[in-house]
Scaffold this motif. Structure first.
Motif, PDB file in Angstrom:
ATOM      1  N   VAL A 103      -4.526   4.153  -7.384  1.00 16.02           N
ATOM      2  CA  VAL A 103      -5.378   4.841  -6.398  1.00 16.02           C
ATOM      3  C   VAL A 103      -5.391   6.338  -6.695  1.00 16.02           C
ATOM      4  O   VAL A 103      -4.479   6.878  -7.315  1.00 16.02           O
ATOM      5  CB  VAL A 103      -4.926   4.593  -4.939  1.00 16.02           C
ATOM      6  N   THR A 104      -6.469   6.965  -6.197  1.00 18.10           N
ATOM      7  CA  THR A 104      -6.611   8.398  -6.475  1.00 18.10           C
ATOM      8  C   THR A 104      -6.286   9.230  -5.242  1.00 18.10           C
ATOM      9  O   THR A 104      -6.142  10.436  -5.337  1.00 18.10           O
ATOM     10  CB  THR A 104      -8.052   8.721  -6.905  1.00 18.10           C
ATOM     11  N   SER A 105      -6.222   8.561  -4.077  1.00 18.47           N
ATOM     12  CA  SER A 105      -5.995   9.195  -2.775  1.00 18.47           C
ATOM     13  C   SER A 105      -7.201  10.038  -2.378  1.00 18.47           C
ATOM     14  O   SER A 105      -8.030  10.376  -3.186  1.00 18.47           O
ATOM     15  CB  SER A 105      -4.737  10.052  -2.748  1.00 18.47           C
ATOM     16  N   TRP A 106      -7.292  10.335  -1.075  1.00 20.85           N
ATOM     17  CA  TRP A 106      -8.543  10.943  -0.623  1.00 20.85           C
ATOM     18  C   TRP A 106      -8.383  12.353  -0.059  1.00 20.85           C
ATOM     19  O   TRP A 106      -9.342  12.981   0.287  1.00 20.85           O
ATOM     20  CB  TRP A 106      -9.212  10.060   0.442  1.00 20.85           C
ATOM     21  N   ARG A 137     -13.866   9.498   6.963  1.00 22.46           N
ATOM     22  CA  ARG A 137     -14.964   9.518   6.006  1.00 22.46           C
ATOM     23  C   ARG A 137     -15.997   8.425   6.279  1.00 22.46           C
ATOM     24  O   ARG A 137     -17.098   8.463   5.766  1.00 22.46           O
ATOM     25  CB  ARG A 137     -14.419   9.302   4.589  1.00 22.46           C
ATOM     26  N   ALA A 187       0.874  -1.179   0.000  1.00 19.29           N
ATOM     27  CA  ALA A 187       0.000   0.000   0.000  1.00 19.29           C
ATOM     28  C   ALA A 187       0.909   1.227   0.000  1.00 19.29           C
ATOM     29  O   ALA A 187       2.133   1.099   0.074  1.00 19.29           O
ATOM     30  CB  ALA A 187      -0.892  -0.005   1.227  1.00 19.29           C
ATOM     31  N   GLN A 222     -13.676  14.437  -6.104  1.00 14.48           N
ATOM     32  CA  GLN A 222     -13.669  13.002  -6.412  1.00 14.48           C
ATOM     33  C   GLN A 222     -13.922  12.689  -7.890  1.00 14.48           C
ATOM     34  O   GLN A 222     -13.222  11.885  -8.491  1.00 14.48           O
ATOM     35  CB  GLN A 222     -14.725  12.312  -5.545  1.00 14.48           C
ATOM     36  N   THR A 240       1.185   0.193  -5.050  1.00 13.69           N
ATOM     37  CA  THR A 240       0.100   1.168  -5.062  1.00 13.69           C
ATOM     38  C   THR A 240       0.691   2.514  -5.473  1.00 13.69           C
ATOM     39  O   THR A 240       1.593   3.020  -4.802  1.00 13.69           O
ATOM     40  CB  THR A 240      -0.527   1.268  -3.658  1.00 13.69           C
ATOM     41  N   PHE A 270      -8.696  -4.571  -5.028  1.00 14.57           N
ATOM     42  CA  PHE A 270      -8.301  -4.756  -3.630  1.00 14.57           C
ATOM     43  C   PHE A 270      -9.421  -4.135  -2.807  1.00 14.57           C
ATOM     44  O   PHE A 270      -9.608  -2.923  -2.839  1.00 14.57           O
ATOM     45  CB  PHE A 270      -6.977  -4.029  -3.390  1.00 14.57           C
ATOM     46  N   SER A 271     -10.215  -4.973  -2.102  1.00 14.38           N
ATOM     47  CA  SER A 271     -11.357  -4.417  -1.374  1.00 14.38           C
ATOM     48  C   SER A 271     -11.189  -4.663   0.116  1.00 14.38           C
ATOM     49  O   SER A 271     -10.277  -5.351   0.541  1.00 14.38           O
ATOM     50  CB  SER A 271     -12.662  -5.073  -1.851  1.00 14.38           C
ATOM     51  N   ARG A 272     -12.104  -4.079   0.906  1.00 15.44           N
ATOM     52  CA  ARG A 272     -12.047  -4.379   2.340  1.00 15.44           C
ATOM     53  C   ARG A 272     -13.235  -5.236   2.776  1.00 15.44           C
ATOM     54  O   ARG A 272     -13.484  -5.400   3.948  1.00 15.44           O
ATOM     55  CB  ARG A 272     -11.932  -3.095   3.152  1.00 15.44           C
ATOM     56  N   GLY A 312     -10.584   1.903  -4.893  1.00 14.13           N
ATOM     57  CA  GLY A 312     -11.638   2.794  -4.369  1.00 14.13           C
ATOM     58  C   GLY A 312     -12.988   2.092  -4.408  1.00 14.13           C
ATOM     59  O   GLY A 312     -13.186   1.156  -5.183  1.00 14.13           O
ATOM     60  N   GLU A 313     -13.937   2.529  -3.596  1.00 18.12           N
ATOM     61  CA  GLU A 313     -15.182   1.761  -3.543  1.00 18.12           C
ATOM     62  C   GLU A 313     -16.440   2.576  -3.796  1.00 18.12           C
ATOM     63  O   GLU A 313     -17.546   2.067  -3.704  1.00 18.12           O
ATOM     64  CB  GLU A 313     -15.290   1.048  -2.205  1.00 18.12           C
TER      65      GLU A 313
HETATM   66  C1  LIG Z   1      -9.219  -1.198   0.440  1.00 15.45           C
HETATM   67  C2  LIG Z   1      -8.656   0.131   0.046  1.00 15.45           C
HETATM   68  C3  LIG Z   1      -7.277   0.330   0.064  1.00 15.45           C
HETATM   69  C4  LIG Z   1      -6.718   1.547  -0.310  1.00 15.45           C
HETATM   70  N1  LIG Z   1      -5.378   1.717  -0.282  1.00 15.45           N
HETATM   71  C5  LIG Z   1      -4.840   2.918  -0.585  1.00 15.45           C
HETATM   72  C6  LIG Z   1      -3.438   3.143  -0.480  1.00 15.45           C
HETATM   73  O1  LIG Z   1      -2.670   2.261  -0.109  1.00 15.45           O
HETATM   74  N2  LIG Z   1      -2.963   4.369  -0.780  1.00 15.45           N
HETATM   75  C7  LIG Z   1      -3.777   5.389  -1.180  1.00 15.45           C
HETATM   76  O2  LIG Z   1      -3.292   6.479  -1.447  1.00 15.45           O
HETATM   77  N3  LIG Z   1      -5.107   5.200  -1.284  1.00 15.45           N
HETATM   78  C8  LIG Z   1      -5.647   4.007  -0.976  1.00 15.45           C
HETATM   79  N4  LIG Z   1      -7.010   3.840  -1.058  1.00 15.45           N
HETATM   80  C9  LIG Z   1      -7.832   5.003  -1.411  1.00 15.45           C
HETATM   81  C10 LIG Z   1      -8.435   4.978  -2.794  1.00 15.45           C
HETATM   82  O3  LIG Z   1      -7.485   5.151  -3.749  1.00 15.45           O
HETATM   83  C11 LIG Z   1      -9.405   6.139  -3.002  1.00 15.45           C
HETATM   84  O4  LIG Z   1      -8.671   7.297  -3.151  1.00 15.45           O
HETATM   85  C12 LIG Z   1     -10.315   6.402  -1.892  1.00 15.45           C
HETATM   86  O5  LIG Z   1     -10.864   5.199  -1.405  1.00 15.45           O
HETATM   87  C13 LIG Z   1     -11.413   7.360  -2.359  1.00 15.45           C
HETATM   88  O6  LIG Z   1     -12.072   6.824  -3.449  1.00 15.45           O
HETATM   89  P1  LIG Z   1     -13.473   6.107  -3.296  1.00 15.45           P
HETATM   90  O7  LIG Z   1     -14.394   7.192  -2.847  1.00 15.45           O
HETATM   91  O8  LIG Z   1     -13.799   5.559  -4.642  1.00 15.45           O
HETATM   92  O9  LIG Z   1     -13.365   5.010  -2.284  1.00 15.45           O
HETATM   93  C14 LIG Z   1      -7.568   2.617  -0.695  1.00 15.45           C
HETATM   94  C15 LIG Z   1      -8.962   2.422  -0.710  1.00 15.45           C
HETATM   95  C16 LIG Z   1      -9.507   1.196  -0.350  1.00 15.45           C
HETATM   96  C17 LIG Z   1     -10.995   1.037  -0.381  1.00 15.45           C
END
Ligand SMILES: Cc1cc2nc3c(=O)[nH]c(=O)nc-3n(C[C@H](O)[C@H](O)[C@H](O)COP(=O)(O)O)c2cc1C
Length: 458
Positions: A128-131, A342, A55, A147, A97, A237-239, A220-221
């Motif tokens: 990933v797009t980061s938050w 969030r 990650a 977003q 990542t 990669f999900s949770r 992202g989810e």
């Molecule tokens: C299971 C999971 C793991 C993630 N791991 C990372 C990570 O390692 N580094 C990172 O910058 N963002 C990580 N993210 C963030 C996503 O890239 C995304 O920016 C964030 O979830 C917002 O997008 P969403 O609204 O579609 O979930 C992760 C998100 C999820 C759900």
């Protein structure tokens, strides 16, 4: 006729900047030194795992204006680690990542194509797009993107890197490259990309790599995230690692594939999963609780509550009752650089529910956090864990799991020695690697295959 059993995919998530990792245990080693990464990767390869997963966090997290130091702090650069790991492993996939909001397609394409060459076709990219804008402050462009725009950039970013990877795809260029002859064709690597986010042209200077393109993961989810995965990713990669929520997520994203002309098995769902493994189920239950207590110290419990309350709660006793004041619902200000904030959409309702739970069970703040926080996904003897993992995969809760051990770097050793052989005996996990690339391990088509070849191979 009975349905053939699905083969399970397993991967190893290097533990790190999260509250699963117990760094205070005497068994825990360095999170920075290469020997830790090497041990972890070699264990995963010994167990014939599909890949190792890193990650990424691009800024030190803060809480209450200070660096958050109750979890592991800091992580070396992803590409540097994966390139070094390529030299000490032979078959294991290497997934990094890498952010599409702060980087540029040309440099990321060069890095992944190079990693794919160095590793003989084992590179994967978790896009990933980061938050958060807080992380964005580290980067030249500054500010942040809403977003929707982040995903529009991510899509164009990925499409652009694909154009770069494919810029060495002409038959003549590939033939020249394979024969090692001097390249006279000036077309090699030429690209022109004009779009909303990127306007670039030039020549890509890394020749076609063994996998053609790296394997693409998405994490992202949100709605946008799921569509992005359905249209463009090879794996998610999900949770969602629990049975029912896993099945719901699996069905949701797999059902989105058809509209992009993709089939059910072109996108793998691989949730993160933690585990507590004991010789017996009872021993594992005890271990699970002990680990939860290590993961949630009194200080961690208070910080966890602060995410919801959005207030400084340092004057509270973690062994005492929950605060009776309500969360501050103005802008998030207590915590920076974390995703968890969030997740609590209505903090006042969460606080009320937690107070009721704590009072009904006579829980302190720490008890509450231990009991409501993430429990290990799999708890039990090797037999129980192997059976449960297989049940989940056969029930389409996932296509496998990305395991997150709580101890670095030895937390995977027992799993490799005790659980993997049972999955192999059940015929649901490989005993040897059959191919050499990560695409081979994951059963994904090679981008250079024609549609006909892909149909014949499947
Ligand atoms: C299971 C999971 C793991 C993630 N791991 C990372 C990570 O390692 N580094 C990172 O910058 N963002 C990580 N993210 C963030 C996503 O890239 C995304 O920016 C964030 O979830 C917002 O997008 P969403 O609204 O579609 O979930 C992760 C998100 C999820 C759900």
């Amino acid at each position: 006729m009975t349905k053939p059993q699905k083969q399970i995919h397993l991967a190893a998530h290097f533990p790190g900047v999260n509250n699963t990792t117990v760094w205070s245990d005497p068994k825990a080693g360095s999170h920075i030194e290469f020997s830790s990464f090497a041990h972890f990767a070699r264990t995963a390869e010994r167990a014939k795992f599909d890949f190792l997963f890193l990650a990424e966090g691009l800024r030190l997290r803060e809480q209450g204006g200070k660096i958050y130091d109750l979890d592991v702090v800091g992580r070396p650069d992803t590409f540097t680690i994966l390139a070094a790991l390529a030299a000490v492993t032979e078959r294991l996939g290497l997934t990094g990542t890498i952010n599409s909001t702060f980087n540029e397609p040309y440099e990321v394409a060069r890095q992944f194509a190079s990693l794919d060459h160095l590793s003989g076709g084992r590179a994967a990219w978790n896009v990933v797009t980061s938050w958060d804008a807080f992380t964005g402050e580290n980067f030249r462009r500054g500010g942040f993107l809403p977003q929707e725009e982040r995903y529009s950039r991510a899509k164009e970013f990925l499409a652009t890197t694909n154009e770069l990877f494919d810029s060495w795809h002409g038959d003549e260029i590939l033939a020249d490259q394979a024969s090692g002859e001097f390249l006279t064709d000036a077309k090699a690597g030429s690209f022109v990309h004009t779009g909303q986010h990127f306007d670039i042209h030039g020549q890509f200077n890394v020749p076609r790599s063994p996998q053609g393109r790296p394997v693409i993961f998405q994490a992202g989810e949100s709605e946008e995230g799921r569509e992005f995965a359905a249209s463009s990713a090879d794996a998610i990669f999900s949770r969602y690692s629990a049975l029912e929520e896993g099945r719901a997520f699996y069905t949701d994203v797999k059902n989105r594939l058809a509209k992009y002309g993709r089939s059910h098995d072109e996108l793998l769902i691989l949730p993160a999963a933690s585990f507590a493994l004991g010789d017996t189920d009872e021993e594992a239950e005890e271990l699970a609780l002990e680990v939860r207590r290590q993961q949630v110290s009194g200080a961690t419990a208070l910080k966890h509550l602060e995410f919801v309350w959005n207030r400084d709660l340092s004057s509270y006793d973690p062994e005492g009752p929950l605060p009776d004041i309500d969360p501050d619902v103005s802008d998030d200000h207590i915590s920076k650089g974390r995703a968890q904030v969030r997740m609590y959409r209505d903090p006042v309702a969460v606080a009320r529910e937690w107070r009721e739970l704590a009072s009904a069970n006579k829980w302190s703040i720490r008890d509450l956090v231990i009991n409501t926080g993430n429990r290990q996904t799999f708890v039990g003897s090797p037999e129980t864990i192997a059976r449960t993992i297989n049940e989940y995969v056969q029930a389409d809760a996932s296509d496998g799991f990305i395991l997150v051990p709580h101890i670095t770097p030895t937390g995977l050793d027992d799993f490799a020695d005790k659980v993997v052989p049972l999955l192999q005996e059940q015929g649901v996990f490989r005993t040897e690697y059959e191919g050499s690339t990560l695409r081979d391990h994951l059963g994904l088509a090679h981008p250079d295959q024609t549609a006909g070849e892909q149909r014949a191979a499947s």
